[in-house]
Design a protein around this motif. Structure first.
Motif, short mmCIF file in Angstrom:
data_model
loop_
_atom_site.label_atom_id
_atom_site.label_comp_id
_atom_site.label_asym_id
_atom_site.label_seq_id
_atom_site.Cartn_x
_atom_site.Cartn_y
_atom_site.Cartn_z
N GLU A 325 -29.57 -20.60 -41.67
CA GLU A 325 -29.69 -19.33 -40.95
C GLU A 325 -28.38 -19.04 -40.24
OE1 GLU A 325 -32.96 -18.92 -38.20
OE2 GLU A 325 -32.42 -16.83 -37.75
N ASN A 383 -30.26 -12.38 -39.56
CA ASN A 383 -31.19 -11.67 -38.66
C ASN A 383 -30.85 -10.19 -38.56
OD1 ASN A 383 -32.88 -13.85 -37.18
ND2 ASN A 383 -30.79 -14.66 -37.25
N GLU A 415 -33.96 -11.44 -42.22
CA GLU A 415 -35.06 -11.74 -41.30
C GLU A 415 -35.37 -10.52 -40.44
OE1 GLU A 415 -34.64 -15.29 -39.03
OE2 GLU A 415 -34.45 -16.56 -40.82
N ASP A 445 -39.58 -13.10 -39.21
CA ASP A 445 -39.11 -14.06 -38.22
C ASP A 445 -40.11 -14.11 -37.06
OD1 ASP A 445 -37.43 -15.83 -37.01
OD2 ASP A 445 -35.78 -14.44 -36.68
N GLU A 502 -39.97 -22.99 -37.56
CA GLU A 502 -38.73 -23.04 -36.77
C GLU A 502 -38.91 -24.02 -35.63
OE1 GLU A 502 -37.26 -18.63 -36.39
OE2 GLU A 502 -38.85 -18.95 -34.95
MG MG Z 1 -34.07 -15.69 -37.19
#
Ligand code: MG
Ligand code: C2E
Ligand code: MG
Length: 552
Positions: A325, A383, A415, A445, A502
């Motif tokens: 990520e 993201n 995400e 996410d 996560e």
């Molecule tokens: Mg993220």
């Protein structure tokens, strides 16, 4: 519109034809009945007069019987009446339909106008809203003539708005805001633009200002206009206004900087006894850090102070590091390394978030291409901000960057969060679908923290659900978190999605997730987010035997 118009005309024309033929048909039936009656009456009269039905008898009665003369005329009367009334009726009907169509069109036009108006205006005060105000300031900057006159932005804050709202209720504070807006409108007519850009903040754009001092007079005028008492719910009250002032070009070259610095001046005005303040760069030192951060963010991209860190993702199904990520960091010249929570939410309040998103997407694509060339088989998660799914330009921006960097869309996973979809689902769907068609993948996410419904998830072209770390961290001790994680994994699998957990930061949590059937894990247990060099080093030694990283 023309197409619609011509279709409507054809439609009308056809309708009128049908109507006329219906009316004519009734008239034809009348003629047939009249002719039949005439024939029967003639035959009857002939029989009555001559004792038989002969041609001579018929000719005789037709010549002598006055009643038959009248009946002879009836079919012609019917024919004439039919033609006449069908024409009149069809004419009236078509006129009626045209009238109604016209009315419908006008109503649709009005709706469209109203919808356009609502997008750019504040419904409570009827003043321009933030978007329109920003646009006007931009236009003002662009069209400033060469006479070097100034342009000024004033932010006017109603300091006791919240207090009124808390004690007298929302209707009362709305009423106060409406009264203030009326006073401001009457104090400033065009070419000044007055807008309401936040619940308790009005803004004023003054163009063509000869000297800076005159703006101070304007601020004093505003105070005078708001000096007289207000009556809200029959309660007499004063309005406590604070004013922050900036000039273009001295205090900023674009609208975001100007408004942000007017905000700093406003902060100073709140603590001054004059009730207004003109921005000065020295204020930056004394105002809360976040107020100044916004202005510095503008240059962060240009000064190359932003950097992507990478955190690996481990695929439990084949024990390979299958992804990473990209997480943005800001190497601030004074404050050091700043985490996204310190500046992303600030940027989301202004349009600056678009430049951040653009930078992050481009930098991620460039990195993904480099890694692919180096033989890394990694899908890079990027993201997007909640605001990005409201930006209709995003698909084209991504398409352009894809062309420029030569990235294979399969190397990138975007995400998004549940709340970013739910704030404006239709626009979000359209944007997501367009990007999906280019081949990029999507992941939800922080799953579990928003309120997305299952029907929305089903409609979206998703590849992955990421369970929020707040559920993952207590999975061993909190029964309800364990249930949520288990249900999310089952839900995702039923929808054909991959599940990533996560915030996995201890081996027992990892084992539990494995047992639950989780596909991918990400967290400090495996590695913290790292700058590109450190990530590559880590990857080289752990990609094929990540269990060594887990047991170290
Ligand atoms: Mg993220
Ligand atoms: P996120 O997308 O949910 O990213 C995961 C966050 O969890 C990261 O924080 C990461 O460092 C942290 N994390 C990962 N593993 C662990 C763990 O085991 N324990 C704990 N306590 N934390 C862990 P970070 O980098 O501070 O990012 C925070 C949030 O900022 C991100 O949450 C994301 O929403 C946002 N963000 C990060 N980069 C970007 C970006 O480029 N653009 C946008 N719009 N938002 C970003
Ligand atoms: Mg997350």
């Amino acid at each position: 519109m023309n197409l619609i118009g011509s279709n409507t005309n054809d439609f009308l024309h056809n309708n009128v034809k049908v109507l006329r033929s219906r009316v004519s048909k009734t008239a034809y039936q009348g003629i047939v009945v009249a002719v039949a009656a005439l024939v029967v009456a003639t035959l009857g009269a002939s029989y009555y007069a001559t004792g038989g039905i002969t041609l001579d008898g018929i000719a005789f009665v037709q010549r002598t019987n006055m009643a038959l003369w009248i009946m002879d005329a009836v079919p012609f009367v019917f024919a004439f009446w039919g033609q006449y009334s069908s024409t009149i009726l069809a004419y009236e009907a078509s006129a009626l339909v045209i009238d109604q169509t016209q009315e419908l069109r006008e109503r649709a036009d009005n709706f469209e106008k109203q919808a356009r108006y609502n997008v750019t205006h504040d419904l409570l005060t009827d003043l321009p809203n933030k978007e329109l105000f920003y646009d006007r300031v931009e236009q003002g900057i662009l069209s400033r003539d060469s006479s070097q006159r100034y342009l000024s932005v004033l932010l006017i804050e109603i300091g006791n708005y919240k207090q009124v709202s808390d004690t007298l209720g929302r209707n009362a504070s709305d009423s106060l805001i409406r009264q203030v807006s009326v006073r401001l409108k009457s104090a400033y007519s065009s070419p000044a633009t007055i807008a309401r850009i936040d619940s308790n903040i009005f803004s004023l754009l003054l163009t063509n200002i000869e000297n800076k001092e005159s703006v101070i007079l304007q601020a004093e005028n505003i105070h005078r206009a708001l000096e007289e008492a207000f009556f809200v719910d029959k309660v007499k009250m004063a309005c406590q206004a604070n004013i922050g002032i900036v000039y273009f070009p001295d205090h900023g070259g674009d609208v975001d900087t100007l408004v942000q610095r007017a905000g700093i001046a406003l902060y100073v005005a709140q603590n001054s006894n004059k009730g207004y303040a003109l921005y000065d760069p020295s204020y930056d030192e004394h105002t809360p850090r976040q107020l100044t951060l916004i202005s510095e963010l503008n240059q962060a991209v240009e000064r190359e102070e932003l950097e992507l860190y990478y955190q690996p993702k481990l695929d439990l199904t084949n024990n390979r590091v299958s992804g990473a990520e990209a997480l943005v960091r800001w190497n601030h010249p004074r404050h050091g390394l700043l985490l996204p929570d310190h500046f992303v939410p600030l940027m989301e309040r202004t349009r600056m978030i678009q430049s951040l998103t653009r930078w992050v997407i481009e930098a991620s694509m460039v990195q993904a291409v480099k890694w692919a060339q180096a033989g890394y088989e990694i899908c890079l998660s990027v993201n997007l901000s909640a605001k990005d799914l409201n930006n209709p330009e995003l698909p084209d921006l991504i398409a352009g960057l894809k062309g420029r960097t030569g990235v294979n869309p399969e190397w990138i996973m975007l995400e998004i969060t549940e709340s970013s979809i739910m704030s404006n689902p239709e626009t979000a769907f359209e944007i997501i679908n367009r990007i999906d068609q280019m081949g990029f993948r999507f992941s939800i996410d922080d799953y579990g923290t928003g309120y997305s419904s299952l029907s929305y998830l089903k409609r979206m072209p998703l590849k992955e659900l990421k369970i929020d770390r707040s559920f993952v961290k207590d999975i061993l001790t909190d029964e309800s978190d364990a249930v949520i994680v288990n249900a999310t994994i089952n839900l995702a699998h039923n929808l054909g999605l991959q599940v990533t957990a996560e915030g996995v930061n201890n081996p027992a949590v990892l084992q539990k997730l494995k047992r639950e059937g989780c596909d991918v894990v990400q967290g400090y247990l495996l590695a913290r987010p790292m700058p590109v060099g450190a990530f590559e080093e880590w990857f080289e030694s752990n990609a094929s035997r990540p269990e060594s990283a887990l047991t170290e």
